[in-house]
Design a protein around this motif. Structure first.
Motif, PDB file in Angstrom:
ATOM      1  N   TYR A   8      -4.216   5.184  -8.517  1.00 49.47           N
ATOM      2  CA  TYR A   8      -3.762   6.530  -8.869  1.00 49.47           C
ATOM      3  C   TYR A   8      -2.550   6.970  -8.045  1.00 49.47           C
ATOM      4  CZ  TYR A   8      -8.417   7.214 -11.015  1.00 49.47           C
ATOM      5  OH  TYR A   8      -9.546   7.132 -11.768  1.00 49.47           O
ATOM      6  N   ASN A   9      -2.029   6.084  -7.186  1.00 49.74           N
ATOM      7  CA  ASN A   9      -0.929   6.460  -6.289  1.00 49.74           C
ATOM      8  C   ASN A   9       0.385   6.439  -7.067  1.00 49.74           C
ATOM      9  OD1 ASN A   9       0.992   6.635  -4.306  1.00 49.74           O
ATOM     10  ND2 ASN A   9      -0.126   5.349  -2.847  1.00 49.74           N
ATOM     11  N   THR A  10       0.660   7.549  -7.753  1.00 51.92           N
ATOM     12  CA  THR A  10       1.797   7.551  -8.676  1.00 51.92           C
ATOM     13  C   THR A  10       3.150   7.420  -7.977  1.00 51.92           C
ATOM     14  OG1 THR A  10       1.606   9.955  -8.816  1.00 51.92           O
ATOM     15  CG2 THR A  10       0.556   8.665 -10.542  1.00 51.92           C
ATOM     16  N   PRO A  11       3.341   7.953  -6.761  1.00 50.51           N
ATOM     17  CA  PRO A  11       4.637   7.691  -6.120  1.00 50.51           C
ATOM     18  C   PRO A  11       4.855   6.187  -5.873  1.00 50.51           C
ATOM     19  CG  PRO A  11       3.550   9.552  -5.053  1.00 50.51           C
ATOM     20  CD  PRO A  11       2.549   8.953  -6.011  1.00 50.51           C
TER      21      PRO A  11
ATOM     22  N   TYR B  52       3.210   4.269 -15.860  1.00 52.83           N
ATOM     23  CA  TYR B  52       4.074   4.760 -14.770  1.00 52.83           C
ATOM     24  C   TYR B  52       5.062   3.685 -14.333  1.00 52.83           C
ATOM     25  CZ  TYR B  52       2.432   9.394 -13.280  1.00 52.83           C
ATOM     26  OH  TYR B  52       2.192  10.737 -13.203  1.00 52.83           O
TER      27      TYR B  52
ATOM     28  N   ASN C 227      -5.357   2.187  -4.758  1.00 54.38           N
ATOM     29  CA  ASN C 227      -4.041   2.791  -4.966  1.00 54.38           C
ATOM     30  C   ASN C 227      -3.671   2.946  -6.432  1.00 54.38           C
ATOM     31  OD1 ASN C 227      -2.671   3.631  -2.606  1.00 54.38           O
ATOM     32  ND2 ASN C 227      -2.589   1.515  -1.905  1.00 54.38           N
TER      33      ASN C 227
ATOM     34  N   MET D 252       0.813  -1.209   0.000  1.00 50.21           N
ATOM     35  CA  MET D 252       0.000   0.000   0.000  1.00 50.21           C
ATOM     36  C   MET D 252       0.849   1.263   0.000  1.00 50.21           C
ATOM     37  SD  MET D 252      -2.676  -1.261   2.817  1.00 50.21           S
ATOM     38  CE  MET D 252      -3.363   0.380   3.050  1.00 50.21           C
ATOM     39  N   ASP D 253       2.150   1.096   0.151  1.00 51.71           N
ATOM     40  CA  ASP D 253       3.003   2.245   0.386  1.00 51.71           C
ATOM     41  C   ASP D 253       4.417   1.859  -0.020  1.00 51.71           C
ATOM     42  OD1 ASP D 253       4.367   3.995   3.069  1.00 51.71           O
ATOM     43  OD2 ASP D 253       3.083   4.896   1.539  1.00 51.71           O
TER      44      ASP D 253
ATOM     45  N   ARG E 209       5.691   4.487  -9.307  1.00 54.68           N
ATOM     46  CA  ARG E 209       7.076   4.741  -9.708  1.00 54.68           C
ATOM     47  C   ARG E 209       8.042   3.856  -8.935  1.00 54.68           C
ATOM     48  NH1 ARG E 209       8.067   8.858 -12.910  1.00 54.68           N
ATOM     49  NH2 ARG E 209       6.749  10.690 -12.704  1.00 54.68           N
TER      50      ARG E 209
END
Lengths: 346, 346, 346, 346
Positions: free
Chosen positions: B197-200, B231, B195, B174-175, B203
């Motif tokens: 859309y969680n671009t960081p 991405y 998640n 998740m992170d 990447r």
């Protein structure tokens, strides 16, 4: 509780049943179709005597919201939510059966075309193994300035093409006044997505002697769709075919989002056959074949397809219309899938 | 235009390429992943010399919005929108292949369970012919007061069960901070719908040496989903598996609306393998089997399934979790469908 | 049941409370934020002794799913679902108050622009009576090849412009790693729609000493949105501002559908202030002014607006960016509406 | 291009115009309403001579998809997309005006109630300052077994109550056959959300001499809604009132999502007055008052409200029905808002 009266019962007997119910505190709603049906809510039972009253054909107690569509019977009330056997589902249309294992394919142009083109299409559709020909003569159009269809003249053209090739004709009616005209030419009366909530039309179709193909509304829940079918059946016409044709969502890569989840949901809740329209369900001809396969694998009883001998020259909906070789491939693949699944008992 | 530089290229060479582009009026955006990539927009060509500059690996001109995901190559730019051959799609994961004709089945409980239960589930999942075991250790939960998963301890338990039965382990991160922990136990890193859309995070996963299973966002368009995959790929990780898991609509008979239209759309636009999750896509165990069949028939490369030896005792998502006999039936039917379709060349 | 422990309580005391709960059969979930919170479910009461145990600050029994966001207190459990008085809602941000009757307007460009333009915009925004300046430095972008924002350099530029004109700076963080950087420049930390479900980020923001502006997810239900806020509050940060910015629907005349129904719903369920973003909520500058009026009339505590001195030259989101005279008209109309409604006691 | 012919023009003259158009290569679609209209597409101009042909009333060249609804005129073709002045919008209904600055409030029960209750409601509705009374006699119901309304008897009851208190009566028709009955009692004929796409009904209403209140379909785009209005207007009835009543989304805290964005969009694209129904738009009485304020602030020309003297005893839709004091507060607040906005020239 639903009390179904006998055909042609006299008003006096109806009044006595109504009286019996209201005396026990029930609110009664009367439905006049081919038979008279009484829907009673509230009131204090027991109701054991009702089934024996003169004029009463059957009584459905503890029924669901759509008892007739669910296939409830007096002796065997609300069926357990599971896939009912094939013998309980479906019905005959002409010499074809639908909902009983045989794939029911209906194909043709969006709108009726000229007689020669209709003839070429009907010939190819029959050769591909379809049961029916589709072609719109009364067209629901967003704009009042758009072509509204050829009307009765179109029905006659489509009727001839269908007859020449042993196909059942499926065509849309938009209004009760079109029914008497349409039944002279059409074998299955279609209700379009924009008319799914049109209850006066549904009731009138309940009095027709022809099967009804009922498309799901643009954003109708499955429950609402079944209620629309119940309108037709409760007015006396048990032969309703449901047609999933995609719902409205935010997705823009396709015209609609084909909701195949509806297939197992409907198997659980209804005895009615279900066909799938991957043409409207995707809006793009390149996607129709894959989704036809998916529909059959998920349990569709049939397919409704926009097909043309020259798709790019179709009067309307060209973008989602497939050609004849694609229709042939779809039918071939569908049969292969059905046979394979039958072998493993799916 | 996308300019992909060679691995480990020196900063001086990068600066020269950037200078060449900006001198011609282009706006340049630099992406640092496993390799450095330069995205240039605007500016006046010709750009023929770029491919020959020191440090440049390849140049994609006239590229689509998601060139890497679409499988564009320098010599063979934007492929015509049609089903690319199997040899161009998919990749290896461990000793398995995905996206190349073989069905890739991943099954297991929503959350990691106790070691004994995990062992029983993994044993049954492997016996049913699955390639992977799924089990969540970091759980995205709506409420802060709900159980958030067993964390690393859970990963260790699931890892042991998977290894014992030759299964690949699929589990969610998740992170970015969870990646270094997860890669020690997990074979495929899952990105959940919440998640996408969680671009960081995307990447960071682009720098991981493990494949990524990327679920579609709750209401993401297909185009946004492919951009999320781009991405990951543009940051250096070409092994992305897309997972359709249903979208949000007004329908309430099912938890989500499984969008199988996405399968032919993705075949047209991407070289990435696609799996379907009919458990989340329906939210009801009674519907999972039919939708698994539909997914395979529409072209899914695999299935992601919530399965338990005792579904009613699952920690979470019990309503949509099937039992082992159902998993076995799903795998059997999927293989029968694939074989039948292969025979007719579908 | 939620048990909130005292700040800095020793582990030994926590263990005793956990033991007390589990001994009575409860399942306990521990949350480590600024304070430690224990969420207990199940188990057999009475629990009267809990509030008196060493280390326990307060106990919320029979709480709703989002007790802290709903403003529940130990003495006065789940408040009746009605509009709580102004004194219970909102909080201070710097020298401004939000959620307490005063309109809280935040305006500025989508992305940070060059220092001179930022200065001109900040000057005009302050003159129009706004409390805050908005400007994005970390930008969530669909495409990895799009400009991802100016990062820390952008924050510094925006910070200077805000300070020069007495404005609070509002800017987005996309990842926990950006928080330590952002807090040096930013007065209110924004969570974008694409990150509303990012619970690791939400928890980390719960430990920040700055207020959080939490945008509603693209297709999040109001209940999910409140749960996201509860993540922040339960981790120790009570100052959350909710921001309605439109949801995804089938409508294409506007970019999103602004859901103003959310305003009375949130008044009923939460003590948190709510601002409305009619720029993203419509996506078209011609519609922003009317929807700003609607938002204020429905009870919004503030507005978030995309504004530029030369809207057509904005780096991003030009189509929905209004000019300074429109901002002035919006603020003027909003004040007139609030005054008029205050007079009739609405 | 739209060619509007003079009232009562002879067939011979129509044929000549059609011939002129088809000779130049145009496809012509004829609409028979109060006047005959010809919609021509394609073909090669110039068309300057058309306006002068015998029988031609006016010619709209380069027209939009909904030219009549947009207020196009021959001399002044497609108006620039901006808010037209009040003098161009709206019309008279009886002694009231709608769309011209005066707030048009219609309130009453969902279904017609007994005469005494109707009398009490009408009295209170008139005292609160409303212009119209709403009450359904023909009810569109999901289930065929639900109460379908009192029919003509109900219309008579509602008519008496309305007349006694100087109110205009607004009531729904579901089918063309109900129009001749309804026009004897009703001042404004309502088309329900489920009938917005019912083009045969819309055409028939185009021939009625009474204004039509056209509700937006459950998931209709604004463009489709305007096309439905164009059906009515092009068939000869220019007096159409649009009614926003919420659209279907995934949100469950409210029955529908009230789309107030539609108000500025419709101002830009149409000359028709627009009323808002916050009762259906929220489905919860606690939210009606706030959303009525929002609607007025966003530019609504009126409100349609479900109101009852004893809301909890209403026949239907009790959950969204407000009491008389709430109606009074809504009218008071709406007037205060309008006056305040008029003062600042909004």
């Amino acid at each position: 509780m639903i009390v179904i009266l006998e055909r042609g019962v006299r008003e006096g007997l109806i009044a006595r049943v109504v009286e019996r119910l209201t005396a026990a505190g029930a609110r009664v709603q009367r439905l006049d179709g081919e038979r008279v049906t009484l829907a009673a809510s509230g009131g204090a039972g027991p109701w054991d005597d009702l089934a024996g009253m003169p004029g009463v054909a059957s009584v459905l107690e503890n029924s669901s919201a759509t008892p007739l569509v669910a296939g409830e019977t007096p002796s065997q009330p609300p069926p357990a939510p599971k896939n009912p056997g094939h013998e309980e589902r479906g019905f005959r249309v002409g010499e074809r059966r639908i909902g009983q294992g045989e794939l029911f394919v209906v194909a043709g142009p969006c709108s009726v075309e000229d007689p020669e083109t209709m003839e070429r299409i009907a010939c190819a559709v029959a050769a591909a193994g379809a049961a029916g020909l589709r072609a719109g003569a009364f067209k629901p159009r967003s704009s009042p300035y758009a072509f509204q269809g050829m009307g009765e003249e179109g029905l006659a053209v489509a009727h001839r093409a269908a007859r020449n090739h042993g196909l059942l004709l499926v065509s849309e009616v938009m209004d009760a006044t079109q029914i008497p005209v349409a039944v002279r030419y059409v074998d299955i009366l279609q209700v379009g997505a924009r008319n799914m909530y049109n209850t006066p039309l549904l009731r009138e179709l309940g009095r027709a002697r022809k099967p009804v193909l009922l498309k799901r509304g643009l954003s109708a829940t499955i429950e609402e769709w079944l209620s629309a079918a119940e309108y037709v059946v409760s007015a006396g016409n048990p032969r309703v075919i449901l047609c999933e044709r995609g719902i409205r969502t935010f997705e823009t890569a396709t015209r609609n989002t084909l909701d195949l989840n509806a297939l197992p949901v409907l198997r659980e809740r209804s005895r009615l056959p279900v066909v799938v329209d991957p043409s409207h369900g995707t809006g793009r001809r390149a996607y129709v074949r894959a989704m036809a396969r998916a529909a059959v694998a998920a349990g569709a009883d049939g397919l409704l397809l926009e097909v043309h001998v020259e798709p790019d020259r179709a009067f309307s909906d060209a973008a989602q219309t497939v050609d004849i070789p694609t229709l042939e491939a779809i039918v071939r693949e569908a049969r292969v899938l059905l046979r394979a699944l039958a072998e493993v008992g799916a």
